[in-house]
Design a protein around this motif. Sequence first.
Motif: not given
Length: 818
Positions: A357-363, A609-614, A622-628
């Motif tokens: 997941n970290a690799d996905s977030a970095a990209g 909660a942290l994605n504000d419903g996105t 939203g995809f970045l936040k999910q993976n992070l």
Amino acid sequence: MFKSDNETTTHADAILTPMKRQKNVITTSILVILFTTLIMGKAQPVTAQQEGGVTLSARAGLDGYCKDNTWLPVSVTVENQGANAEGFVEVGIVGNGVGNNVYAEAIDLPNGARKQVQLLAFPEGFVSEVAVQYTSGGNELSGDIVRVDCLQEGDRLFGLLAGNPSAYSFLNDLDSNSNEAFLAQLNASEFPESPEGLEALDGLVIANFDTGQLNEAQVNAIQQWVTSGGQLVVMGGTGWQKTAVGLEELMPFTPNGTNQATSFSALERFAPSEDSIEGSSIIATGTPKTSASTLVRQGSQNLVIVDKLGYGEVYYLAFDAAAVNGWDSGLINLFNTLFTPVGTQPGWRGGFQSWNNADSAAGVFVELGLPSFFLICSLLCMYVVVLGPINLIVLQRLGKREWAWVSVPGLVIFFSLLTMVLGSQIRGGQARLNRVAVVQVQPGAEVARVDGLVGIFSPSRSNYEVALNGGLAAHPIPSFSGGGDWRIEGAGDEAILPNVRVDAGGIERFAVQGYVSKPEFGHTLSLSIHDTGVLLKGSIQNLSGITLENAVLFYPGNYRELGDFQAGGQETVTINITKNDQATYAGLSTAGDEPFQPIYFSEDEMLQALNDGTSYYSDREGFLKQNLINALMQNETSAIGRGSGIYLAGWATDQVLDVSLKKSFRAEDRTLYIITLEPEILTESGNITLYPALFDWYVLDGQDNGYGEVTPYGMYTYRNSYGLEFKLAQEIEYSSIESMILRLMASGSPGTFGLEVSLWDFSENTWALLSIDDFGRHEIPSPERFVGPQTTIRMQINDVQNLGDTIQTSDFTLLVNP
């Protein structure tokens, strides 16, 4: 992946860089030498005597021990008795198919110089040795191969700073189930100067040791390691003065003298065993700090004191365990109790858990999106219309239809060039840097821990020099599919990645870790415990210059969305945590059960909660936040959760990671701040109900049986026996215990009850089998027998009939008198 332009010869084939080749066509003999060299492929290392008298010695790991995907400290001493030299100390790790990773530090060695440096390397895959060398001008002047012992997953490593290490050999016996314990004997000269270098430790013991030998960086490293979840034990006894001299601010106890203790019955009850303490022993006397708690007191003497620091704990033993006679098994039980890992810690405590997941977030580059659907459709329509009807009409009017063999290819070339130009404009001509960070703010800590991910996007194939400042430690993102070469060169708080190669339209990624200035947040929160639940009330002040976007207040069982929390602003909350605010586990509702229950496996809740419903499926941010978030709260096989604490979390777009490129670039910054809040606990004048979420839980005994880790919530018991310890997370004063309720709840409709449940009887120092023959709520008779110091409860569960029930809940509620 990463390749360096700094090419050096090798030592024992461990650091793989091509030798410098020289062409000389003057004579046939030199051509023959060159041809022979090319056939050989690699040059042998040059000895120190041949290259000017540079000698090198190195020690890797913590007394030679290390853990996979955990920082490896390497202490190197270099000495030069020859000509002046300028070069690098290099640590090379060749893992299991993960490329050649080199961590280097620039060192100047004038004649007669002797220098010691500490480097950090990041072992990935199976590592049994590291190559250490000193190079100058691309030539190896001295080198060594250092063996390391990377422990198996689940093994525990304890560090020891002691004047007489052999007296504490019992620490080798702190085995847990099938896992082993190892003891690393440390010294001041090679002790890590950064908290990353201590990450492999499961505990650190300091006894009869002059801590004045530790420098400021080493003491700060211990403090920051504890804040991130480390467990430190400091001992008193006859050597109390020299042991305390360098750790006064860190210890929970201020010693000022000694006394002769002749009885240790309270200590024997705290850590019961078949042995008894013989004779007397010298103990340190003094005063516990106001934030500390005394776990064991013999009369007026404080024997075991503890204080929390961030996610970790610092214990002070007034006695020296080496001077306690006849209590070998008791000492093992004592330290097993002190070093029991806390089960309710949040997943983000130790940084990233899931590197996939970290690799996905970095990209994920939020601002580097695909061309719009309208643009693509418009271009296609224009292409079809121009190439077909318009081209035909123009040629007919000119009476030159035979020119179609020229116009059609010409139009194809024109639109191809147009598409390339538009794509280049959309992609941009500059490199892009994606800096994603997680900042953890702990009360009492002077700095904040930061874990970061960096992605480099290049519009064309190019090499980049990456600069890192602020003492950030960097490493490749671990990959099980192998990788290329990596090189980082450091000097003090500055470092560079000298040659990061990125293909056209490609992304290279790496991770960083370090500490940054702590943003200030204040609060006046309190938890009022009453008969119907718990009231969380007070205000939170944002004293930093940072606006938190989509700020959320997490508390056990639920969360409260605060919106954007402006810099300098204040948020007031009044939250009545009742039966309607229940946690859920694996989709199983606990409504109508105990209030104020802990919540654990909750990464989906945090995303919501942290994605504000996105939607993170259709939105890049939203995809970045999910993976992070998943990188923080999941390992490769299971979810971890956010524990039972109270946290303020939110996003910001400020730059936290001091990472840049030497070439022109555009940067995207996203930071998740997580601030731990410790409210004051208030109680009413009547009876006090101590609900489950006021307790931390620990795994005393038990292991993964193939169906999940040991936990009080959602535990599958098939062919399993395990033990849990529950302890008040924050001290609450009370005079006596009125009642104890054990909740033993199963999921679904279990059939025959096949469990044996036992509680530890602190008055008899033995396990007491409970008369329980069904799931449900059970009131425990004579509860004071089963509650030890610091409101500790120990439970064993044994699946004697191998029925394989899933225990949804196994926890305790106490009713106490003020």
